[in-house]
Design a protein around this motif. Structure first.
Motif, mmCIF file in Angstrom:
data_model
loop_
_atom_site.group_PDB
_atom_site.id
_atom_site.type_symbol
_atom_site.label_atom_id
_atom_site.label_comp_id
_atom_site.label_asym_id
_atom_site.label_seq_id
_atom_site.Cartn_x
_atom_site.Cartn_y
_atom_site.Cartn_z
ATOM 1 N N THR A 231 22.967 38.062 1.839
ATOM 2 C CA THR A 231 23.986 37.747 2.846
ATOM 3 C C THR A 231 24.797 38.969 3.260
ATOM 4 O O THR A 231 25.128 39.831 2.445
ATOM 5 C CB THR A 231 24.966 36.682 2.320
ATOM 6 N N GLY A 232 25.160 39.002 4.554
ATOM 7 C CA GLY A 232 26.055 40.023 5.055
ATOM 8 C C GLY A 232 27.495 39.684 4.739
ATOM 9 O O GLY A 232 27.858 38.518 4.546
ATOM 10 N N GLY A 233 28.340 40.717 4.682
ATOM 11 C CA GLY A 233 29.749 40.505 4.390
ATOM 12 C C GLY A 233 30.467 39.800 5.529
ATOM 13 O O GLY A 233 30.242 40.092 6.708
ATOM 14 N N ASN A 234 31.352 38.858 5.184
ATOM 15 C CA ASN A 234 32.163 38.151 6.177
ATOM 16 C C ASN A 234 33.423 38.952 6.512
ATOM 17 O O ASN A 234 33.870 39.800 5.739
ATOM 18 C CB ASN A 234 32.583 36.778 5.646
ATOM 19 N N TYR A 235 33.999 38.635 7.667
ATOM 20 C CA TYR A 235 35.292 39.192 8.067
ATOM 21 C C TYR A 235 36.256 38.020 8.225
ATOM 22 O O TYR A 235 35.936 37.027 8.883
ATOM 23 C CB TYR A 235 35.162 39.961 9.380
ATOM 24 N N THR A 236 37.446 38.115 7.621
ATOM 25 C CA THR A 236 38.357 36.973 7.603
ATOM 26 C C THR A 236 39.685 37.238 8.306
ATOM 27 O O THR A 236 40.572 36.387 8.269
ATOM 28 C CB THR A 236 38.641 36.546 6.149
ATOM 29 N N GLY A 237 39.827 38.401 8.946
ATOM 30 C CA GLY A 237 41.079 38.713 9.628
ATOM 31 C C GLY A 237 41.017 38.420 11.115
ATOM 32 O O GLY A 237 40.220 37.609 11.590
#
Length: 366
Positions: A213-219
């Motif tokens: 999985t690729g990293g998520n962005y939460t901002g």
């Protein structure tokens, strides 16, 4: 002269019809045996049962999502030969293309990272493209994968800064780009770990890639997400794009994985940006036994030349791609064939003399 009855005529007609049917059936069966099977993106697991034999696999990861200030990275290309000892069912996961963020947006199917925070108008980042893979079991943990093509990272969408997503594929996916600085971009996944997350800005908004999985962005404000793959790419931050996912070819023979823009890359036939898989048993599944047993080729794999032992100067050769396409032909010059112009991959060579096949064998071009 013996009289031919109506019953005899019907019997003869029946035999002719049966013979024609058998010929037609044989032709259809032959075509079915050599025809490539194609698996396009569906957003669900697909499966195929392969009989014993050798099969050439080609696959492409999905592209990352385009963004306001940068394009998504391209999915990687992987190929290799799958040797099946007995009838086996394989599970096919074809990655989905990443998206341009317009709200909290998940990544492309099969591992693409998502932009999951609140959305800010005018700061449209891109999510990660999903990886494409084949597994020996159906699972959601990215286990038992035999070949993988990494997905591309999402492009950046922040302010005046630009940055394209990292390309997927290769042993290590490409890092995301950033005109703001490398600390704002995500790294590419490798063979042992996910790509690093951005450290500039507010680091807690970004996350590293992980297995599959690729990293998520939460901002907020134009963040991007990493591509899926063997190990996914890390997510970028304000003004930085995300990394591409890595590929894996450890479960196939003669495996090769190449990124977009590198020598030997084969363009994805699916122009929508989704992933794709093709499985072919022609002509590489045919017998590899030399018809003339004292003939041989070396080195194999090779980069420039093939040497043919005990061959006539009058012999000719034909080289076929994994899809059965004739890619090269000519005369055997003092037992040497120049293959330097071929792209990396697996091929079938056939040596002929006076119209008869003398020798055939697979070889790998590095």
């Amino acid at each position: 002269m013996e009289k031919i009855t109506q019953q005899s005529k019907l019997k003869i007609w029946g035999l002719k019809t049966k013979a024609s049917f058998l010929i037609l059936f044989g032709a259809i069966l032959y075509v079915a045996q050599v025809q490539a099977q194609t698996f396009s993106y569906t957003g669900t697991v697909q499966s195929v049962t392969l009989a014993a034999g050798s099969y050439q696999i080609e696959m492409w990861g999905a592209d990352g999502g385009d963004a306001l200030k940068g394009t998504g990275g391209k999915g990687g290309y992987s190929t290799g030969t799958l040797v099946v000892a007995a009838s086996t069912t394989y599970y096919i996961y074809v990655g989905g293309k990443g998206s341009t963020v317009t709200s909290s947006t998940p990544g492309g199917w099969n591992g693409g990272g998502g932009c999951l925070g609140s959305f800010s108008t005018g700061y449209n980042g891109g999510t990660g493209g999903g990886g494409t893979d084949i597994r020996t079991t159906q699972n959601t943990t990215y286990a038992d994968r035999i070949i993988v093509a990494g997905g591309g990272g999402g492009g950046t969408g922040y302010s005046t800064y630009t940055g394209n997503g990292g390309n997927g594929g290769g042993a290590t996916g490409s890092n995301g780009g950033s005109s703001r600085g490398v600390t704002y971009a995500g790294g590419g996944g490798s063979q042992t770990a996910g790509g690093t997350s951005a450290t500039g800005g507010i680091p807690s908004y970004s996350s590293a890639g992980a297995l599959g999985t690729g990293g998520n962005y939460t901002g907020t404000l134009g963040g991007t997400a990493g591509g899926g793959g063997y190990y996914g790419g890390g997510s970028g931050h304000w003004g930085g794009a995300s990394g591409g996912g890595s590929s894996y070819v450890g479960g196939v023979t003669g495996g090769v994985t190449i990124q977009f823009g590198q020598t030997g890359f084969v363009s994805n036939p699916d122009t929508t940006g989704n992933g794709r898989v093709t499985i072919s048993n022609s002509p590489l599944s045919t017998s590899e036994t030399s018809i003339k047993n004292d003939m041989n080729i070396y080195p194999n794999p090779t980069t420039d030349f093939l040497n043919i032992t005990k061959v006539s100067d009058k012999a000719t050769y034909k080289i076929y791609s994994v899809a059965g396409q004739l890619v090269s032909r000519g005369n055997v010059n003092v037992g040497i064939i120049n293959v330097s112009a071929l792209t990396k991959g697996t091929y079938m060579i056939v040596i002929e003399d006076k119209g008869k096949d003398l020798f055939k064998s697979k070889f790998i071009k590095n």
